[in-house]
Design a protein around this motif. Structure first.
Motif, PDB file in Angstrom:
ATOM      1  N   GLU A 156       0.816  -1.210   0.000  1.00 18.61           N
ATOM      2  CA  GLU A 156       0.000   0.000   0.000  1.00 18.61           C
ATOM      3  C   GLU A 156       0.853   1.265   0.000  1.00 18.61           C
ATOM      4  OE1 GLU A 156      -3.042   2.144   3.037  1.00 18.61           O
ATOM      5  OE2 GLU A 156      -3.501   0.041   2.564  1.00 18.61           O
ATOM      6  N   GLU A 157       0.627   2.118  -1.013  1.00 13.39           N
ATOM      7  CA  GLU A 157       1.310   3.409  -1.095  1.00 13.39           C
ATOM      8  C   GLU A 157       0.330   4.564  -1.269  1.00 13.39           C
ATOM      9  OE1 GLU A 157       4.759   3.600  -3.616  1.00 13.39           O
ATOM     10  OE2 GLU A 157       4.992   1.420  -3.584  1.00 13.39           O
ATOM     11  N   LEU A 158      -0.925   4.251  -1.517  1.00 14.69           N
ATOM     12  CA  LEU A 158      -1.931   5.278  -1.741  1.00 14.69           C
ATOM     13  C   LEU A 158      -2.345   5.911  -0.415  1.00 14.69           C
ATOM     14  CD1 LEU A 158      -3.747   6.505  -3.995  1.00 14.69           C
ATOM     15  CD2 LEU A 158      -5.448   4.751  -3.409  1.00 14.69           C
ATOM     16  N   ASP A 159      -2.368   7.244  -0.352  1.00 13.79           N
ATOM     17  CA  ASP A 159      -2.776   7.949   0.858  1.00 13.79           C
ATOM     18  C   ASP A 159      -4.290   8.108   0.932  1.00 13.79           C
ATOM     19  OD1 ASP A 159      -0.148   8.325   1.786  1.00 13.79           O
ATOM     20  OD2 ASP A 159       0.092  10.071   0.481  1.00 13.79           O
ATOM     21  N   ALA A 160      -4.910   8.425  -0.211  1.00 11.98           N
ATOM     22  CA  ALA A 160      -6.346   8.646  -0.242  1.00 11.98           C
ATOM     23  C   ALA A 160      -6.829   8.532  -1.682  1.00 11.98           C
ATOM     24  CB  ALA A 160      -6.702  10.016   0.333  1.00 11.98           C
ATOM     25  N   GLY A 161      -8.119   8.342  -1.840  1.00 10.84           N
ATOM     26  CA  GLY A 161      -8.696   8.248  -3.170  1.00 10.84           C
ATOM     27  C   GLY A 161      -9.793   7.206  -3.205  1.00 10.84           C
ATOM     28  N   THR A 162     -10.632   7.288  -4.236  1.00 11.48           N
ATOM     29  CA  THR A 162     -11.722   6.337  -4.402  1.00 11.48           C
ATOM     30  C   THR A 162     -11.792   5.891  -5.851  1.00 11.48           C
ATOM     31  OG1 THR A 162     -13.035   7.346  -2.635  1.00 11.48           O
ATOM     32  CG2 THR A 162     -14.202   5.943  -4.203  1.00 11.48           C
ATOM     33  N   LEU A 163     -11.794   4.588  -6.053  1.00 15.12           N
ATOM     34  CA  LEU A 163     -11.973   3.998  -7.376  1.00 15.12           C
ATOM     35  C   LEU A 163     -13.411   3.518  -7.480  1.00 15.12           C
ATOM     36  CD1 LEU A 163     -10.241   3.232  -9.932  1.00 15.12           C
ATOM     37  CD2 LEU A 163     -10.199   0.914  -8.987  1.00 15.12           C
ATOM     38  N   ARG A 164     -14.162   4.115  -8.403  1.00 16.33           N
ATOM     39  CA  ARG A 164     -15.565   3.752  -8.590  1.00 16.33           C
ATOM     40  C   ARG A 164     -15.644   2.562  -9.554  1.00 16.33           C
ATOM     41  NH1 ARG A 164     -18.171   8.705 -11.136  1.00 16.33           N
ATOM     42  NH2 ARG A 164     -16.297   8.409 -12.401  1.00 16.33           N
ATOM     43  N   LYS A 190     -10.959   0.367   1.642  1.00 17.03           N
ATOM     44  CA  LYS A 190     -10.567   1.748   1.890  1.00 17.03           C
ATOM     45  C   LYS A 190     -10.709   2.629   0.654  1.00 17.03           C
ATOM     46  CE  LYS A 190      -6.732   2.621   4.067  1.00 17.03           C
ATOM     47  NZ  LYS A 190      -5.302   2.579   4.461  1.00 17.03           N
ATOM     48  N   PHE A 191     -10.496   2.039  -0.524  1.00 12.22           N
ATOM     49  CA  PHE A 191     -10.315   2.853  -1.720  1.00 12.22           C
ATOM     50  C   PHE A 191     -11.316   2.574  -2.838  1.00 12.22           C
ATOM     51  CE2 PHE A 191      -5.834   2.165  -0.089  1.00 12.22           C
ATOM     52  CZ  PHE A 191      -5.744   3.399   0.537  1.00 12.22           C
ATOM     53  N   ASP A 207      -5.183   0.857  -5.421  1.00 12.29           N
ATOM     54  CA  ASP A 207      -3.891   1.482  -5.152  1.00 12.29           C
ATOM     55  C   ASP A 207      -3.088   1.633  -6.438  1.00 12.29           C
ATOM     56  OD1 ASP A 207      -1.607   1.857  -2.790  1.00 12.29           O
ATOM     57  OD2 ASP A 207      -0.805   0.912  -4.597  1.00 12.29           O
ATOM     58  N   ARG A 208      -3.075   0.603  -7.240  1.00 16.28           N
ATOM     59  CA  ARG A 208      -2.294   0.649  -8.480  1.00 16.28           C
ATOM     60  C   ARG A 208      -2.950   1.533  -9.536  1.00 16.28           C
ATOM     61  NH1 ARG A 208       0.559  -1.225  -5.064  1.00 16.28           N
ATOM     62  NH2 ARG A 208       2.146  -2.843  -5.385  1.00 16.28           N
ATOM     63  N   VAL A 209      -4.244   1.396  -9.731  1.00 19.20           N
ATOM     64  CA  VAL A 209      -4.918   2.144 -10.796  1.00 19.20           C
ATOM     65  C   VAL A 209      -4.910   3.641 -10.496  1.00 19.20           C
ATOM     66  CG1 VAL A 209      -7.129   2.530 -11.949  1.00 19.20           C
ATOM     67  CG2 VAL A 209      -6.347   0.199 -11.507  1.00 19.20           C
ATOM     68  N   ILE A 210      -5.241   4.024  -9.271  1.00 22.03           N
ATOM     69  CA  ILE A 210      -5.293   5.447  -8.931  1.00 22.03           C
ATOM     70  C   ILE A 210      -3.919   6.089  -9.035  1.00 22.03           C
ATOM     71  CG2 ILE A 210      -5.745   7.093  -7.065  1.00 22.03           C
ATOM     72  CD1 ILE A 210      -8.001   5.222  -6.141  1.00 22.03           C
ATOM     73  N   ARG A 211      -2.868   5.350  -8.670  1.00 22.70           N
ATOM     74  CA  ARG A 211      -1.513   5.919  -8.739  1.00 22.70           C
ATOM     75  C   ARG A 211      -0.893   5.805 -10.132  1.00 22.70           C
ATOM     76  NH1 ARG A 211       2.468   3.749  -6.317  1.00 22.70           N
ATOM     77  NH2 ARG A 211       1.600   1.718  -5.787  1.00 22.70           N
TER      78      ARG A 211
END
Length: 363
Positions: free
Chosen positions: A16-24, A46-47, A325-329
């Motif tokens: 995990e490296e993502l701090d925040a975000g939402t994948l719909r 979480k995301f 985590d991967r897609v958002i980053r």
């Protein structure tokens, strides 16, 4: 890192490296697995959020959407392919019968959406190759949930760092009473070769010990042998109510696996090395507590039960959050389509080996 560090940190998300975000997510296919396991796991993540439900009819999609607080659209498969509600989701989770994966992954790719596709990737190797080609320009992850299971990830690290010496042998098994899931009704897609692919049991269950061994060993199969048969009338159209297969990996390790769709619910995974062994028991089937054991050459044992209450839910939540985590980053997720093609080649070889009674090279 000491062995105690590995075992005591088993629940830590090493990825995990993502701090925040939402994948719909648009969820394509609303069978029992999606509604009872995937959607609740997304809710606990979480995301991720489920925002679009996709099924064969508006009624079924709307029924599911009514139970999802974050859902903003309920559409049919045809509407999904045509591009309805693309502003309502960022990525797609495909959980339909195997032979439908290609068309929905292709549609998602046409809409420029990342995809998490259930395993096996398709019904046949040829269709899986088409799927990977269709998804060339989007992030594609195949849903091998054991690869994000914290205990399996610790097994991989222990093997890499020589905790059991050189790997020698893998034993894996997975069994369930599939007909119990459908009240004894054999009219379901896992028993239909046109939808399931080469067979029922190795495609549906055998892929778990196969891929988990690949992941933990960081090795790929080079040849296989297999035996399989069907007895129950419900399995008349598929060759593998019960099956056993062996694998030789490119690192010299051997694996022996047994699977059945008509046996007591059970699963386990064991890796034996020159200086010890690792055991995950039970494994694969959502039975708790799941215990990771390291046994050394001197007979010393170290065990950890990671305290999970809902193994399926926790494993699926890890998988969805990893994907997000991967897609958002903007990082390519793994396991990807090329990784999954190795499994598809191996599955095809296993069924060929059982049919011919010969050892078959995985090419």
């Amino acid at each position: 890192m000491t062995v105690n560090d590995y075992l005591n940190g088993v629940r830590q998300r090493d990825w995990e490296e993502l701090d925040a975000g939402t994948l719909r997510l648009a969820v394509v296919g609303l069978g029992w697995w999606t509604r009872e396991q995937a959607i609740p796991s997304i809710r606990e993540s979480k995301f991720c959020q489920t925002t679009v439900a996709v099924s064969s009819s508006h009624e079924k999609a709307e029924d599911a959407a009514d139970e999802i607080p974050t859902a903003t659209a309920a559409i049919t498969y045809e509407e999904f392919v045509d591009g309805r509600a693309t502003d309502e989701y960022d990525a797609v989770y495909v959980c339909t019968p195997n032979a439908y994966h290609l068309q929905y992954v292709s549609a998602a790719a046409d809409h420029g959406k990342a995809v998490l596709c259930e395993k096996p990737m398709e019904a046949t190797l040829e269709r899986a190759e088409e799927l990977v080609a269709a998804a060339e320009d989007i992030p594609l992850m195949v849903a091998y949930r054991m690869q994000t299971d914290p205990q399996v990830r610790r097994m991989r690290e222990l093997v890499r760092d020589g905790a059991i010496g050189d790997p020698v042998a893998v034993h894996g098994h997975m069994e369930q009473q599939m007909l119990d899931f459908v009240s004894g009704n054999p009219d379901q897609w896992r028993l239909d070769p046109d939808l399931a692919g080469y067979g029922s049991t190795v495609m549906d269950l055998g892929i778990y010990p196969l891929n988990t061994a690949r992941f933990v060993l960081d090795a790929d199969p080079v040849s296989v042998t297999a035996q399989m048969h069907s007895e129950h009338d419900a399995f008349d159209e598929v060759p593998d109510e019960h099956a056993t297969f062996s694998l030789q990996f490119d690192d010299g390790t051997y694996a022996a696996c047994t699977v059945s769709q008509n046996a007591n619910l059970s699963g386990g995974f064991q890796l034996i090395g020159t200086e010890g062994e690792l055991r995950l028991d039970p494994a694969f089937l959502g039975m708790t507590p799941q215990t990771l054991t390291l046994r050394g050459a001197e007979g010393r044992e170290m065990k950890i039960d990671d305290g999970r209450r809902d193994l399926f839910g926790d494993e699926m939540t890890e998988e969805f959050d990893y994907f997000a985590d991967r897609v958002i980053r903007g990082v390519e997720p793994t396991p990807d389509g090329d990784h999954a093609l190795v499994d598809m080649r191996t599955l095809a070889a296993i069924y060929e080996a059982a049919h011919t009674g010969t050892r078959v090279t995985v090419e």
